[in-house]
Design a protein around this motif. Structure first.
Motif, PDB file in Angstrom:
ATOM      1  N   LEU A   1      13.963  12.138   7.624  1.00  0.00           N
ATOM      2  CA  LEU A   1      12.512  12.068   7.445  1.00  0.00           C
ATOM      3  C   LEU A   1      11.787  13.243   8.092  1.00  0.00           C
ATOM      4  N   TRP A   2      12.464  13.998   8.932  1.00  0.00           N
ATOM      5  CA  TRP A   2      11.800  15.071   9.675  1.00  0.00           C
ATOM      6  C   TRP A   2      11.167  16.139   8.786  1.00  0.00           C
ATOM      7  N   PRO A   3      11.790  16.520   7.655  1.00  0.00           N
ATOM      8  CA  PRO A   3      11.131  17.524   6.798  1.00  0.00           C
ATOM      9  C   PRO A   3       9.757  17.082   6.304  1.00  0.00           C
ATOM     10  N   ILE A   4       9.555  15.776   6.164  1.00  0.00           N
ATOM     11  CA  ILE A   4       8.247  15.257   5.727  1.00  0.00           C
ATOM     12  C   ILE A   4       7.193  15.571   6.777  1.00  0.00           C
ATOM     13  N   PHE A   5       7.547  15.407   8.036  1.00  0.00           N
ATOM     14  CA  PHE A   5       6.606  15.706   9.118  1.00  0.00           C
ATOM     15  C   PHE A   5       6.385  17.213   9.247  1.00  0.00           C
ATOM     16  N   ARG A   6       7.471  17.965   9.121  1.00  0.00           N
ATOM     17  CA  ARG A   6       7.361  19.426   9.263  1.00  0.00           C
ATOM     18  C   ARG A   6       6.484  20.041   8.177  1.00  0.00           C
ATOM     19  N   ALA A   7       6.363  19.368   7.040  1.00  0.00           N
ATOM     20  CA  ALA A   7       5.576  19.914   5.928  1.00  0.00           C
ATOM     21  C   ALA A   7       4.082  19.892   6.211  1.00  0.00           C
ATOM     22  N   GLU A   8       3.644  19.089   7.188  1.00  0.00           N
ATOM     23  CA  GLU A   8       2.228  19.016   7.519  1.00  0.00           C
ATOM     24  C   GLU A   8       1.854  20.194   8.428  1.00  0.00           C
ATOM     25  N   PRO A   9       0.645  20.746   8.279  1.00  0.00           N
ATOM     26  CA  PRO A   9       0.219  21.845   9.167  1.00  0.00           C
ATOM     27  C   PRO A   9       0.144  21.358  10.610  1.00  0.00           C
ATOM     28  N   HIS A  10       0.633  22.159  11.536  1.00  0.00           N
ATOM     29  CA  HIS A  10       0.641  21.761  12.934  1.00  0.00           C
ATOM     30  C   HIS A  10       0.806  22.986  13.812  1.00  0.00           C
ATOM     31  N   GLU A  11       0.502  22.839  15.088  1.00  0.00           N
ATOM     32  CA  GLU A  11       0.698  23.928  16.038  1.00  0.00           C
ATOM     33  C   GLU A  11       2.113  23.926  16.588  1.00  0.00           C
ATOM     34  N   GLU A  12       2.603  22.732  16.912  1.00  0.00           N
ATOM     35  CA  GLU A  12       3.936  22.568  17.475  1.00  0.00           C
ATOM     36  C   GLU A  12       4.406  21.170  17.140  1.00  0.00           C
TER      37      GLU A  12
ATOM     38  N   PHE B   1       0.803  -1.218   0.000  1.00  0.00           N
ATOM     39  CA  PHE B   1       0.000   0.000   0.000  1.00  0.00           C
ATOM     40  C   PHE B   1       0.837   1.270   0.000  1.00  0.00           C
ATOM     41  N   ALA B   2       2.078   1.186   0.435  1.00  0.00           N
ATOM     42  CA  ALA B   2       2.958   2.347   0.471  1.00  0.00           C
ATOM     43  C   ALA B   2       4.390   1.880   0.243  1.00  0.00           C
ATOM     44  N   GLY B   3       5.277   2.800   0.014  1.00  0.00           N
ATOM     45  CA  GLY B   3       6.651   2.450  -0.276  1.00  0.00           C
ATOM     46  C   GLY B   3       6.976   2.798  -1.715  1.00  0.00           C
ATOM     47  N   PRO B   4       8.171   2.433  -2.180  1.00  0.00           N
ATOM     48  CA  PRO B   4       9.068   1.436  -1.576  1.00  0.00           C
ATOM     49  C   PRO B   4      10.071   1.996  -0.588  1.00  0.00           C
ATOM     50  N   THR B   5      10.054   3.289  -0.294  1.00  0.00           N
ATOM     51  CA  THR B   5      11.070   3.875   0.562  1.00  0.00           C
ATOM     52  C   THR B   5      10.492   4.276   1.917  1.00  0.00           C
ATOM     53  N   LEU B   6      11.379   4.538   2.865  1.00  0.00           N
ATOM     54  CA  LEU B   6      10.947   5.043   4.167  1.00  0.00           C
ATOM     55  C   LEU B   6      10.240   6.382   4.029  1.00  0.00           C
ATOM     56  N   ALA B   7      10.684   7.183   3.067  1.00  0.00           N
ATOM     57  CA  ALA B   7      10.053   8.490   2.846  1.00  0.00           C
ATOM     58  C   ALA B   7       8.594   8.328   2.446  1.00  0.00           C
ATOM     59  N   HIS B   8       8.304   7.329   1.623  1.00  0.00           N
ATOM     60  CA  HIS B   8       6.912   7.080   1.237  1.00  0.00           C
ATOM     61  C   HIS B   8       6.073   6.682   2.458  1.00  0.00           C
ATOM     62  N   ILE B   9       6.632   5.793   3.287  1.00  0.00           N
ATOM     63  CA  ILE B   9       5.920   5.366   4.490  1.00  0.00           C
ATOM     64  C   ILE B   9       5.684   6.565   5.409  1.00  0.00           C
ATOM     65  N   ALA B  10       6.731   7.376   5.592  1.00  0.00           N
ATOM     66  CA  ALA B  10       6.619   8.544   6.461  1.00  0.00           C
ATOM     67  C   ALA B  10       5.562   9.517   5.956  1.00  0.00           C
ATOM     68  N   THR B  11       5.476   9.691   4.645  1.00  0.00           N
ATOM     69  CA  THR B  11       4.489  10.607   4.063  1.00  0.00           C
ATOM     70  C   THR B  11       3.071  10.158   4.382  1.00  0.00           C
ATOM     71  N   GLU B  12       2.822   8.849   4.315  1.00  0.00           N
ATOM     72  CA  GLU B  12       1.494   8.340   4.637  1.00  0.00           C
ATOM     73  C   GLU B  12       1.171   8.519   6.120  1.00  0.00           C
ATOM     74  N   LYS B  13       2.131   8.236   6.976  1.00  0.00           N
ATOM     75  CA  LYS B  13       1.886   8.354   8.415  1.00  0.00           C
ATOM     76  C   LYS B  13       1.771   9.818   8.835  1.00  0.00           C
ATOM     77  N   ALA B  14       2.480  10.698   8.155  1.00  0.00           N
ATOM     78  CA  ALA B  14       2.414  12.126   8.484  1.00  0.00           C
ATOM     79  C   ALA B  14       1.031  12.701   8.258  1.00  0.00           C
ATOM     80  N   GLY B  15       0.178  11.984   7.540  1.00  0.00           N
ATOM     81  CA  GLY B  15      -1.166  12.460   7.244  1.00  0.00           C
ATOM     82  C   GLY B  15      -2.048  12.637   8.462  1.00  0.00           C
ATOM     83  N   ILE B  16      -1.661  12.088   9.616  1.00  0.00           N
ATOM     84  CA  ILE B  16      -2.494  12.271  10.821  1.00  0.00           C
ATOM     85  C   ILE B  16      -2.158  13.575  11.539  1.00  0.00           C
ATOM     86  N   ILE B  17      -1.100  14.259  11.120  1.00  0.00           N
ATOM     87  CA  ILE B  17      -0.747  15.547  11.735  1.00  0.00           C
ATOM     88  C   ILE B  17      -1.686  16.601  11.173  1.00  0.00           C
TER      89      ILE B  17
END
Length: 456
Positions: free
Chosen positions: A229-240, A198-214
């Protein structure tokens, strides 16, 4: 507005559409039949088109119960179950009423839906499922098993008037049925390769899918230490956003009798002389993430008494759970290479069994079984018994046995059921030997039920 302020401003319950329960779903057995009729992924392992459209329609018909309580949303390749349970117990120790939604279950489907650590009763479960059955007809859709369970959980949490719900993602995140909530805190435990269909083949792809809950307005707690992988998480809207080894860390983590002795430090508090009754060094990482998440929820440090009480009450069935002695019998639901690697490390290093080491292993299809067996260090076991998991998606025990033999294992046998595999292992084991059951939560669940009947 701080997370603590958001928590204190609990919204009123939504205006629910009143629907009479369907006759066929008013009792527990009928509710189970209804669920089984909607089990698609559970039977085939396939998802045709990932979408949260169905669950949104269902919840709309039900009056949007997911908006009636605060939420801590948890995802991650491994550790999300343990982290969710630690978060739950910390919240309970703080005195709030907590709903917990997790998956899969080990022995009873009702395990997935709990309030203050107590599973939903059969009557309440049937009532909630009946409401979803009616909503299905009104919405003119066919929801999946997991969508039904998710909607039922949200409905019951609303009825039970929980203050906060700890919601564990079923798979990945962005398109998961749980991702209709507006969380106060979004938690990502770690990232590894899994669910590659469902996701992959890289860790970045997996991280992008999981970052969707932020989500916008949420505090994100990131337990993944790979800074690439941190920039992938930072790209999602968030408060902190708080990162492991920056805003929180495990200062000390060592083996103790019955669990781990921990020292955890966050930007808000320094927690020393902690004891967590879970096995494995990785549980220290999960505990740090959990503390950071609960701190973010309340917007303040936790008292040492709350952390001590919360940790003391943590129980994780099927996660390196010791269910027998002489021989030592351990259950662990590790089902992907990353989890299997941790499982093997804890088994061989922390427990270091003196007698023979016996592995009972089963698995579902969809993954390369050789990767999981390699991570489990299958060739270091004296005896390997391969079994067929109780699932339509199970890989046959004899197929797993063939792979194990190709990997250098010499004492390999197969069993057509988990129960038979357990009986074979117990008949062969001496009092100094150690039996590890792993490879799938389906295998561990069946083994747990059987072993509790046959072990003294």
């Amino acid at each position: 507005m701080t997370p603590c302020q958001r928590w204190s401003r609990r919204p009123p319950h939504g205006h629910r559409v009143s629907v009479a329960p369907l006759r066929r779903a008013v009792d527990y057995s009928a509710a189970l039949v209804y669920l089984d009729e909607h089990a698609s992924y559970e039977k085939t392992g396939r998802i045709t088109s990932p979408s949260i459209g169905n669950i949104e329609l269902l919840l709309s018909v039900l009056g949007s119960p997911q908006n009636d309580f605060r939420v801590i949303h948890v995802t991650g390749t491994n550790g999300k179950g343990s982290t969710s349970q630690i978060i739950t117990k910390l919240l309970m120790a703080h005195g709030v009423k907590v709903g917990t939604y997790s998956s899969p279950h080990l022995e009873d489907v009702r395990e997935r839906i709990q309030v203050d650590g107590e599973i939903i009763g059969q009557h309440d479960f049937a009532d909630s499922v009946a409401a979803i059955a009616n909503a299905e007809g009104i919405a003119a859709i066919r929801p999946s098993y997991f969508e039904i369970m998710t909607a039922a959980a949200f409905r019951w949490f609303s009825d039970a008037a929980v203050d906060v719900a700890v919601i564990e993602v079923g798979m990945l995140g962005r398109w998961d049925a749980t991702n209709v909530v507006q969380p106060d805190v979004s938690v990502i435990t770690n990232i590894a390769l899994d669910h590659m269909e469902f996701a992959g083949p890289t860790l970045a792809h997996i991280a992008t899918e999981k970052a969707g809950i932020i989500k916008q307005g949420a505090v994100a707690i990131i337990g993944e230490s790979n800074e690439d992988l941190w920039p992938i998480f930072r790209a999602e809207p968030h408060e902190e956003m708080l990162f492991v080894n920056e805003q929180f860390e495990v200062v000390d983590n060592h083996l103790a009798l019955g669990g781990r002795a921990l020292h955890i430090r966050t930007q808000r508090g320094d927690y020393v002389d902690l004891f967590l009754p879970l096995h494995g060094w990785h549980q220290g990482d999960n505990a740090a993430v959990a503390i950071a998440a609960v701190e973010a929820f309340f917007g303040s440090a936790l008292s040492h008494e709350v952390v001590t009480e919360g940790f003391a009450n943590v129980v994780m069935p099927g996660r390196f759970e010791v269910v027998g002695h002489q021989p030592l019998v351990i259950l662990d639901g590790a089902h992907n290479p990353a989890g299997a690697d941790v499982c093997a490390s804890v088994f061989f290093d922390d427990f270091d069994p003196h007698g023979r080491r016996i592995l009972i292993v089963g698995a579902l299809g969809g993954r390369d079984i050789s990767d999981t067996l390699s991570a489990l260090k299958v060739d270091e076991f004296d005896v390997v018994i391969c079994c067929t998991a109780p699932s339509p998606r199970a890989r046959q025990g004899r197929e797993i046995a063939t792979v194990a033999e190709q990997m250098g294992c010499t004492n390999v046998s197969s069993a057509d059921s988990v129960e038979r595999a357990c009986d074979m292992a117990l008949a062969d084991a001496g009092s100094d030997d150690a039996i590890l059951v792993a490879g799938s939560l389906y295998v561990v669940g069946a083994a747990r039920t059987h072993l509790r009947r046959v072990l003294p």
